[in-house]
Design a protein around this motif. Structure first.
Motif, mmCIF file in Angstrom:
data_model
loop_
_atom_site.group_PDB
_atom_site.id
_atom_site.type_symbol
_atom_site.label_atom_id
_atom_site.label_comp_id
_atom_site.label_asym_id
_atom_site.label_seq_id
_atom_site.Cartn_x
_atom_site.Cartn_y
_atom_site.Cartn_z
ATOM 1 N N UNK A 260 0.686 -1.159 0.324
ATOM 2 C CA UNK A 260 -0.441 0.006 0.151
ATOM 3 C C UNK A 260 0.995 1.405 0.015
ATOM 4 N N UNK A 261 2.206 1.210 0.659
ATOM 5 C CA UNK A 261 3.010 1.796 0.501
ATOM 6 C C UNK A 261 3.385 2.326 -0.536
ATOM 7 N N UNK A 319 3.293 9.810 5.754
ATOM 8 C CA UNK A 319 4.704 9.496 6.126
ATOM 9 C C UNK A 319 4.538 9.052 7.731
ATOM 10 N N UNK A 320 3.414 9.830 8.253
ATOM 11 C CA UNK A 320 2.923 9.957 10.188
ATOM 12 C C UNK A 320 2.294 8.257 9.819
ATOM 13 N N UNK A 321 1.650 7.736 8.861
ATOM 14 C CA UNK A 321 0.581 6.513 9.456
ATOM 15 C C UNK A 321 1.615 5.439 9.120
ATOM 16 N N UNK A 322 1.917 5.522 7.713
ATOM 17 C CA UNK A 322 2.824 4.782 7.509
ATOM 18 C C UNK A 322 3.953 3.792 8.276
ATOM 19 N N UNK A 338 -4.596 7.263 16.124
ATOM 20 C CA UNK A 338 -5.417 6.958 15.169
ATOM 21 C C UNK A 338 -5.679 4.840 15.714
ATOM 22 N N UNK A 339 -6.332 4.198 14.393
ATOM 23 C CA UNK A 339 -6.182 2.320 14.506
ATOM 24 C C UNK A 339 -5.374 2.099 13.321
ATOM 25 N N UNK A 340 -4.998 1.474 13.015
ATOM 26 C CA UNK A 340 -4.586 0.537 11.869
ATOM 27 C C UNK A 340 -6.018 0.682 10.290
ATOM 28 N N UNK A 341 -6.691 0.859 10.861
ATOM 29 C CA UNK A 341 -8.269 1.063 10.187
ATOM 30 C C UNK A 341 -7.758 1.953 9.207
ATOM 31 N N UNK A 342 -7.592 3.166 10.299
ATOM 32 C CA UNK A 342 -7.458 4.725 9.805
ATOM 33 C C UNK A 342 -6.539 5.309 8.762
ATOM 34 N N UNK A 343 -5.169 4.095 9.522
ATOM 35 C CA UNK A 343 -3.306 4.190 8.156
ATOM 36 C C UNK A 343 -3.925 3.877 7.361
ATOM 37 N N UNK A 344 -4.634 2.798 7.255
ATOM 38 C CA UNK A 344 -5.515 2.184 5.930
ATOM 39 C C UNK A 344 -5.416 3.254 4.539
#
Length: 369
Positions: A260-261, A319-322, A338-344
């Protein structure tokens, strides 16, 4: 039939991009080696700045004196070696150590008699960061030593409760952040360089005029750049896992978020290449984008620890969420609110928005130089 045709187009465009890149080894080497150099540079920076080198002069070798040095070692702030007084003085004057801590004579006897003991600490206060480390860590070591050696006399102590299941060292934490930055740099470099090359060689006109779908062309170019980016990503991950010894707790998360990144940052690279249309401009632009985002995206700790203004900037940085996602994949904890769903979701939306912007820029500016 249409789907089969589009798949052939995607495969042909990707193969052409890979072949053209490999024919120009300079750009291929740049795309693969710059991210690994980025990793090694920051790791050397972290290793050299993580702990202060000091010399300990042992004028007393009693059991309490030995326990005091052990307490200093347990502070995880020093690189300790013992030396004579003359050797230590020579080293601090030469600038090879930050401080000299001298355990005085009769250290054990004085403590046994309840007398006051002064521990001389000579500090080379040239570097304020190291100086402050010494000024914080030496009193902490004394407190820890005294609480351990004379527990009945220490009536105030801290009761620690850990949020995380295990401690994570400075290098393992930073290494994961640098992997993400390396992935971003590799993807942006490949995407921008491959796109700019099409404008330099004029092949973008042939692609636009070809009787094939633009979506298939775009996917083919993304696939070709992704294949080259994956090679760089595997090299960076190999160094972190096999050499540094940071093993992922959730390998499937590493794979999923890694892909995804790569997609998100490749899209950003294609946008950059569409804007500048020159490889010599695309490479420094890619590097210039990474450095400020890296430091403002929580590479050394959670981004929400940065303060109001840097934290606000970090909130809009992909980059923060990654980094947060990869820290969970490697170490098993969430470093952001935030949780992993938000990162995705953030990374996926960033990819789509960047693709749309690239299409708008391409349509507005056309293919003319």
């Amino acid at each position: 039939m249409s789907l089969r045709h589009d798949l052939r187009v995607i495969r042909a465009v990707a193969a052409t991009d890979i072949r053209l890149t490999l024919r120009e080894p300079l750009f291929a080497i740049i795309g693969v080696l710059i991210p690994i150099n980025f990793l090694l540079l920051f790791l050397l920076f972290a290793i050299s700045g993580g702990q202060a080198p000091i010399a300990v002069v042992m004028n007393d070798h009693g059991p309490l004196a030995e326990r005091f040095v052990q307490a200093m070692d347990g502070a995880h702030s020093f690189i300790i070696h013992t030396a004579t007084s003359a050797e230590a003085e020579s080293e601090i004057r030469a600038g090879s150590i930050v401080a000299v801590v001298t355990v005085p004579q009769d250290f054990d006897a004085a403590l046994g008699a309840g007398a006051r003991v002064d521990v001389p600490v000579e500090v080379n206060n040239l570097n304020v960061d190291f100086t402050n480390d010494i000024r914080r860590a030496v009193p902490l070591s004394i407190t820890s030593f005294y609480a351990d050696a004379f527990p009945d006399q220490v009536v105030v102590s801290a009761l620690e409760s850990d949020v995380q299941a295990q401690d994570t060292g400075y290098i393992p934490y930073l290494a994961v952040s640098i992997v993400v930055a390396g992935l971003m740099l590799a993807a942006i470099l490949q995407g921008s360089v491959n796109t700019a090359r099409d404008y330099e060689l004029g092949t973008v006109k042939e692609l636009v005029l070809a009787p094939v779908g633009r979506l298939a062309i775009g996917l083919g170019k993304m696939l070709g750049s992704a294949a080259l980016t994956v090679a760089s990503a595997l090299l960076v991950l190999g160094v972190v896992i096999l050499v540094i010894g940071v093993h992922p707790l959730h390998p499937l998360e590493v794979l999923g978020f890694g892909l995804l990144m790569i997609a998100a940052f490749l899209a950003l690279g294609v946008l950059a290449g569409t804007l500048v249309r020159r490889r010599q401009q695309a490479i420094p632009l890619s590097i210039a984008c990474i450095l400020p985002l890296f430091f403002l995206s929580g590479p050394f700790g959670p981004a929400n620890w940065l303060g109001a203004v840097p934290g606000a900037i970090a909130a809009v940085s992909p980059l923060t969420y990654a980094i947060a996602a990869f820290q969970h994949a490697f170490h098993g904890y969430q470093t952001a609110t935030q949780d992993l769903a938000v990162d995705t979701i953030v990374l996926a939306v960033f990819t789509l928005v960047t693709v749309v912007l690239t299409a708008l820029v391409f349509r507005r500016r056309g293919v003319a130089h």
